[in-house]
Design a protein around this motif. Structure first.
Motif, PDB file in Angstrom:
ATOM      1  N   PRO A   1      37.567  38.948  58.297  1.00 37.07           N
ATOM      2  CA  PRO A   1      37.251  38.084  59.429  1.00 37.07           C
ATOM      3  C   PRO A   1      36.774  38.915  60.625  1.00 37.07           C
ATOM      4  N   ALA A   2      35.930  38.348  61.410  1.00 35.11           N
ATOM      5  CA  ALA A   2      35.266  39.087  62.488  1.00 35.11           C
ATOM      6  C   ALA A   2      36.244  39.722  63.471  1.00 35.11           C
ATOM      7  N   ASP A   3      37.332  39.025  63.801  1.00 34.86           N
ATOM      8  CA  ASP A   3      38.263  39.544  64.805  1.00 34.86           C
ATOM      9  C   ASP A   3      39.385  40.418  64.236  1.00 34.86           C
ATOM     10  N   ASP A   4      39.579  40.373  62.937  1.00 37.46           N
ATOM     11  CA  ASP A   4      40.619  41.181  62.289  1.00 37.46           C
ATOM     12  C   ASP A   4      40.122  41.555  60.892  1.00 37.46           C
ATOM     13  N   PRO A   5      39.131  42.450  60.815  1.00 35.60           N
ATOM     14  CA  PRO A   5      38.458  42.719  59.538  1.00 35.60           C
ATOM     15  C   PRO A   5      39.393  43.206  58.431  1.00 35.60           C
ATOM     16  N   LYS A   6      39.210  42.608  57.261  1.00 36.05           N
ATOM     17  CA  LYS A   6      39.943  42.991  56.054  1.00 36.05           C
ATOM     18  C   LYS A   6      38.983  43.474  54.969  1.00 36.05           C
ATOM     19  N   ILE A   7      37.703  43.111  55.090  1.00 34.96           N
ATOM     20  CA  ILE A   7      36.718  43.473  54.081  1.00 34.96           C
ATOM     21  C   ILE A   7      35.378  43.760  54.754  1.00 34.96           C
ATOM     22  N   ALA A   8      34.697  44.745  54.224  1.00 28.72           N
ATOM     23  CA  ALA A   8      33.318  45.028  54.639  1.00 28.72           C
ATOM     24  C   ALA A   8      32.488  45.083  53.365  1.00 28.72           C
ATOM     25  N   LEU A   9      31.265  44.599  53.429  1.00 30.93           N
ATOM     26  CA  LEU A   9      30.414  44.621  52.248  1.00 30.93           C
ATOM     27  C   LEU A   9      28.963  44.777  52.634  1.00 30.93           C
ATOM     28  N   THR A  10      28.204  45.354  51.717  1.00 31.53           N
ATOM     29  CA  THR A  10      26.772  45.516  51.894  1.00 31.53           C
ATOM     30  C   THR A  10      26.085  45.045  50.634  1.00 31.53           C
ATOM     31  N   VAL A  11      25.071  44.199  50.797  1.00 34.14           N
ATOM     32  CA  VAL A  11      24.288  43.695  49.675  1.00 34.14           C
ATOM     33  C   VAL A  11      22.851  44.181  49.842  1.00 34.14           C
TER      34      VAL A  11
END
Length: 196
Positions: free
Chosen positions: A170-180
């Protein structure tokens, strides 16, 4: 928010090629993140010395503008773009990517920018998937996200482009980042963002 190339061109004119290349290398573009998989590529962050050596030509102001938007001679990998995205999501900490989480995460870059500047970049990325940004597939997404669209030309004779989207949530508490990255897929917003 709107992925306006001219904004990045102007910044590139202000900071110059050497500063752009220096910051890119600090964030591991043109190098390895040392992921625990074989075959990691380095990509390329060009310099005037590199261009002279490889092309026998001087560095032109247009080369700096191309570099600012990730075009021209710049080569990056999805893992490198993911690294930068996670750096922003992690409030200015770049961790070594790991396939196997055996140990505590290793920090490979931190304290490069004041936290306020990283927060400003994060706020800008939060606008991309909103009603005035470029990531239209996320306009009504139930989880608040942040991201950046990209469309990369690669010299295809038919004008095809690579489609990119990088994001965290989530934008305010990031748990995941991804690149496609969809090779030859078209525009990032139309092709890569829906996959994300």
């Amino acid at each position: 928010e709107r992925s306006t190339d001219t904004y990045f061109y102007k910044i590139a004119q202000i900071v110059g090629e050497e500063s752009l290349a220096d910051w890119a290398r600090k964030l591991r573009l043109g190098g390895k993140l040392e992921v625990d998989l074989p075959g990691e590529e380095t990509g390329l962050i060009p310099t005037h010395e590199w261009k002279q050596k490889n092309y026998g030509q001087p560095w032109y102001p247009g080369d700096t503008l191309h570099m600012a938007i990730g075009q021209g001679f710049v080569l990056s990998t999805p893992l490198q773009i993911l690294g930068i995205t996670s750096y922003v999501a992690g409030d200015g900490i770049l961790y070594k990517p790991q396939l196997m989480l055996n140990d505590s995460p290793k920090i490979i870059a931190s304290n490069l920018l004041p936290k306020e500047q990283v927060a400003r970049i994060k706020e800008g990325m939060k606008l991309v998937p909103k009603g005035t940004g470029t990531a239209w597939p996320f306009f009504n997404f139930p989880v608040p996200t942040a991201g950046k669209t990209g469309t990369a030309e690669y010299g295809d004779p038919k004008g095809k482009t690579h489609a990119w989207y990088t994001s965290f949530a989530p934008a305010d508490d990031p748990k995941i980042a991804l690149t496609v990255l969809v090779e030859g897929g078209g525009e990032g917003a139309n092709v890569a963002a829906p996959i994300a």
